[in-house]
Structures are given as structure tokens and as C-alpha cells.
Design a protein around this motif. Structure first.
Motif, PDB file in Angstrom:
ATOM      1  N   GLU A 215       0.907  -0.734   0.121  1.00 17.96           N
ATOM      2  CA  GLU A 215      -0.076   0.010  -0.352  1.00 17.96           C
ATOM      3  C   GLU A 215       1.113   1.466   0.464  1.00 17.96           C
ATOM      4  OE1 GLU A 215      -0.143  -0.275   4.798  1.00 17.96           O
ATOM      5  OE2 GLU A 215      -2.763   0.321   3.852  1.00 17.96           O
ATOM      6  N   ARG A 216      -0.105   2.780  -0.143  1.00 15.24           N
ATOM      7  CA  ARG A 216       1.342   3.560  -0.404  1.00 15.24           C
ATOM      8  C   ARG A 216       0.664   4.721  -0.179  1.00 15.24           C
ATOM      9  NH1 ARG A 216       4.252   4.915  -5.749  1.00 15.24           N
ATOM     10  NH2 ARG A 216       4.809   2.939  -5.779  1.00 15.24           N
ATOM     11  N   THR A 217       0.401   6.136   0.456  1.00 12.84           N
ATOM     12  CA  THR A 217      -0.195   7.125   0.933  1.00 12.84           C
ATOM     13  C   THR A 217       0.111   8.384  -0.104  1.00 12.84           C
ATOM     14  OG1 THR A 217       0.933   8.542   2.849  1.00 12.84           O
ATOM     15  CG2 THR A 217      -0.470   6.694   3.106  1.00 12.84           C
ATOM     16  N   VAL A 218      -1.162   8.795  -0.926  1.00 17.95           N
ATOM     17  CA  VAL A 218      -0.309   9.972  -1.606  1.00 17.95           C
ATOM     18  C   VAL A 218      -1.273  11.484  -1.385  1.00 17.95           C
ATOM     19  CG1 VAL A 218      -0.153  11.029  -3.919  1.00 17.95           C
ATOM     20  CG2 VAL A 218       0.011   8.364  -3.787  1.00 17.95           C
ATOM     21  N   THR A 219      -0.400  12.034  -0.970  1.00 19.88           N
ATOM     22  CA  THR A 219      -1.201  13.613  -0.408  1.00 19.88           C
ATOM     23  C   THR A 219      -1.198  14.439  -1.879  1.00 19.88           C
ATOM     24  OG1 THR A 219       0.000  13.227   1.495  1.00 19.88           O
ATOM     25  CG2 THR A 219      -0.905  15.249   0.666  1.00 19.88           C
ATOM     26  N   VAL A 260      -9.856   7.196   1.865  1.00 18.95           N
ATOM     27  CA  VAL A 260      -9.572   8.743   2.211  1.00 18.95           C
ATOM     28  C   VAL A 260      -9.532   9.257   3.043  1.00 18.95           C
ATOM     29  CG1 VAL A 260     -10.651  10.734   0.397  1.00 18.95           C
ATOM     30  CG2 VAL A 260     -11.202   8.510  -0.614  1.00 18.95           C
ATOM     31  N   ASP A 261      -8.402   9.792   3.434  1.00 17.62           N
ATOM     32  CA  ASP A 261      -8.241  10.732   4.868  1.00 17.62           C
ATOM     33  C   ASP A 261      -8.391  10.089   5.893  1.00 17.62           C
ATOM     34  OD1 ASP A 261      -7.711  13.805   3.411  1.00 17.62           O
ATOM     35  OD2 ASP A 261      -9.146  14.419   3.404  1.00 17.62           O
ATOM     36  N   VAL A 284      -6.320  16.233   0.359  1.00 13.16           N
ATOM     37  CA  VAL A 284      -6.504  14.464   0.567  1.00 13.16           C
ATOM     38  C   VAL A 284      -5.289  13.909   0.305  1.00 13.16           C
ATOM     39  CG1 VAL A 284      -8.048  13.729  -0.459  1.00 13.16           C
ATOM     40  CG2 VAL A 284      -8.822  15.666  -0.705  1.00 13.16           C
ATOM     41  N   THR A 285      -5.230  13.067   1.825  1.00 13.30           N
ATOM     42  CA  THR A 285      -5.042  11.701   1.537  1.00 13.30           C
ATOM     43  C   THR A 285      -5.712  10.414   0.884  1.00 13.30           C
ATOM     44  OG1 THR A 285      -3.610  12.785   2.787  1.00 13.30           O
ATOM     45  CG2 THR A 285      -3.090  10.713   2.185  1.00 13.30           C
TER      46      THR A 285
END
Length: 317
Positions: A215-219, A260-261, A284-285
């Protein structure tokens, strides 16, 4: 090495540093004419790595997780289905990731987020990767806010109730529960593990969790009309808008939306996901996972079970 959650944060930080140097260069006395411009310290945040590394072993591609819900995550499988996660040079890539991981231990000093640092979504979407120990408590109704499912002798999370103790401790859909209060739950049924939680004290429930893989988070930052620049269908990202925040910050197609967030969106309809994004603040992350792994998760967990779990009338433990 400075770390930024988004390209926009990096640009603003660079501009602030240039302004600071210009002000300091024009000062002619010991007393400053202007206050020092320094970006405020961001809240604790761990940058997302594409996959976890083991401090002891850096030679293998995925030393912490070779199997997930019966899915083999060998180098050959990853190369065939998720080539974007294959390093071009294993040795140099592992060294680079090890350096980033080492530096991220001091993230409170190296993470710079002048635009997105104060957003709750960034904090909720923190991705740690690997195995972690957390301490849970029960809410006023005596629940921790989880629903579990047994897959291939492992126990996995299929629902985390919004605002529950489990959600506050960053347990997420797809995470694997390894231990509850020192009891190894491999081979247990979901009912047996549910019973372990029910019999636990109100406070101090020790749980060891293995995070879901890759998984990865993108801002992302909304533009002037409130768009962040990607299209999705059935929760899968299918296109990116040119010159949008999604393009600038490295969002990937052939990936599914998980949160989402920090709010779980698995099992929701596209209209419902769109409404959550529209209601989100300017920053939004999003948390994403390769579609190859997501489809395996859905197949193993049973989509009907996930949709049923999204019904808040269904009780959690």
C-alpha cells in the motif's frame, strides 16, 4: 534529506527558504528587521515506502512478507503482476530504502509539510508497513470496532468501524491479526478470535498486526474548482488528468482506493467515494494498493461479506 508528503509542500518550503535567505541577506544589524520565516513543525507522520524492509536482511524483495492470504509474493510474481514495485538494482535500491527508513525514524525533524501538515487526513492515513504492536481499549459499549475473517489459517480485518478504538489505532481493512494478548491466532476461526476480544479487559488489549502489503499513501491538493485529477471506476484508478495534483504527486493507475483521509472506502459505490472526496478539505490523502493484490483480497474475503460489513447494523466485536 528533507521529506515532503506532496510536491506542493516541497515547492512552498523551497519558496519560504529563499525568502528567508533574502531577508537574512538584507539585515544590517544584529536585531532582525523581520521575524524569521520557518515552516511550522508538522505532526508525526511516517512516509510511505512501497514495501517494508527488514533491518537484518536487505537482500530479498519482501523479507517481511512472502505470503498474503495465500498469495505468493515472490520476485517472479511481483515482476509479472506489479513491475512498478520491482527495483532495477536490488542492492542499490535496498540501500536507498534502508537509508530512507533510517532517516524516517527522525521524521518529526525531517518531514516538512507547510501546506498539508495540519490536515487530519495525513495523520489518519499514516502507513507504517511491517509488523507492529498496538494497545486497544473497548468503547462504552464494550467493543473495539472490528470484524474479522479467517483466510488460509490467518485472521484478517474486513471492517473497522468509523471512530472506533481500532480505527483510532490505525487498524485497517486487509491487515492481518497475528496475536491477541500473547495468543497466536494462526489457525483459529474468526469466532474464536472474536471471543478472545470479548473476554479481554476493557483496557490494555495487546494486539500484534501485520500491515497489508504494497500500500502507499499519496497527498493531493485540490485545484481552484475542487478537483484532484484522477478518474476511477468500481474503486479502481483508471486515468490521471494531465498537470493535475495526481500527476504531480505520483498517483498510479491499476491501483484501487482503500481509504480517503483515513476513512475506509472499500465496498462503497463510486458515487459514495466521490461524495467523500468532494466533502474533504483542500488537502486530501488517499491510500491505494495494486489492483492485483486488491482483487485477490476481495476474492478471498468475499465481496458480499464486505458489503454486509459496511452495514453499521451488523454488530462488531
Amino acid at each position: 534529506m528533507s521529506l515532503y508528503p506532496s510536491l506542493e509542500d516541497m515547492k512552498v518550503d523551497q519558496l519560504e527558504k529563499v525568502q528567508l535567505r533574502m531577508i537574512q541577506g538584507h539585515q544590517t544589524s544584529s536585531a532582525p528587521l523581520y521575524p524569521s520565516i520557518e515552516p511550522s513543525a508538522p505532526p508525526p507522520y511516517t512516509p510511505s515506502l512501497p514495501y517494508p524492509i527488514s533491518p537484518e536482511v536487505n537482500s530479498s524483495l519482501y523479507p517481511e512478507l512472502s505470503n498474503y492470504m495465500g498469495l505468493e509474493l515472490s520476485s517472479a510474481v511481483i515482476a509479472a503482476n506489479m513491475p512498478e514495485y520491482m527495483p532495477q538494482n536490488n542492492q542499490s535500491n535496498n540501500t536507498q530504502i534502508a537509508t530512507i527508513a533510517h532517516e524516517s525514524r527522525g521524521y518529526a525533524h525531517s518531514m516538512i509539510a507547510p501546506l498539508s501538515g495540519q490536515t487530519l487526513g495525513l495523520q489518519r492515513a499514516e502507513v507504517t508497513h511491517g509488523i507492529r504492536e498496538i494497545t486497544l481499549c473497548k468503547d462504552a459499549s464494550g467493543k473495539v470496532g472490528l470484524r474479522l475473517v479467517a483466510i488460509n489459517s490467518g485472521i484478517f480485518v474486513c471492517l473497522v468501524s468509523k471512530g472506533s478504538p481500532a480505527a483510532l489505532c490505525s487498524i485497517r481493512f486487509g491487515d492481518q491479526i497475528l496475536q491477541v494478548n500473547g495468543v497466536n491466532v494462526a489457525g483459529h476461526s474468526k469466532d474464536q478470535v472474536h471471543e478472545l476480544f470479548r473476554k479481554s479487559d476493557v483496557n490494555g488489549i495487546k494486539v500484534i498486526v501485520r500491515d497489508r502489503p504494497f500500500e502507499r499513501t499519496v497527498t493531493l491538493h485540490k485545484d481552484s474548482i475542487g478537483h484532484i485529477g484522477f478518474q476511477f471506476k468500481n474503486g479502481e484508478i483508471i486515468g490521471l488528468v494531465k498537470d493535475s495534483s495526481s500527476c504531480r504527486n505520483g498517483l498510479l493507475t491499476d491501483h484501487h482506493l482503500l481509504e480517503v483521509d483515513g476513512q475506509n472506502v472499500v465496498g462503497l459505490k463510486d458515487k459514495e467515494i466521490s461524495a467523500i472526496i468532494e466533502a474533504a478539505p483542500k488537502v486530501v490523502t488517499v491510500t491505494i494498493i495494486p489492483s492485483f493484490i486488491f482483487k485477490h483480497m476481495i476474492k478471498k474475503m468475499n465481496l458480499n461479506l464486505i458489503k454486509l460489513s459496511m452495514d453499521h447494523s451488523v454488530p462488531c466485536i
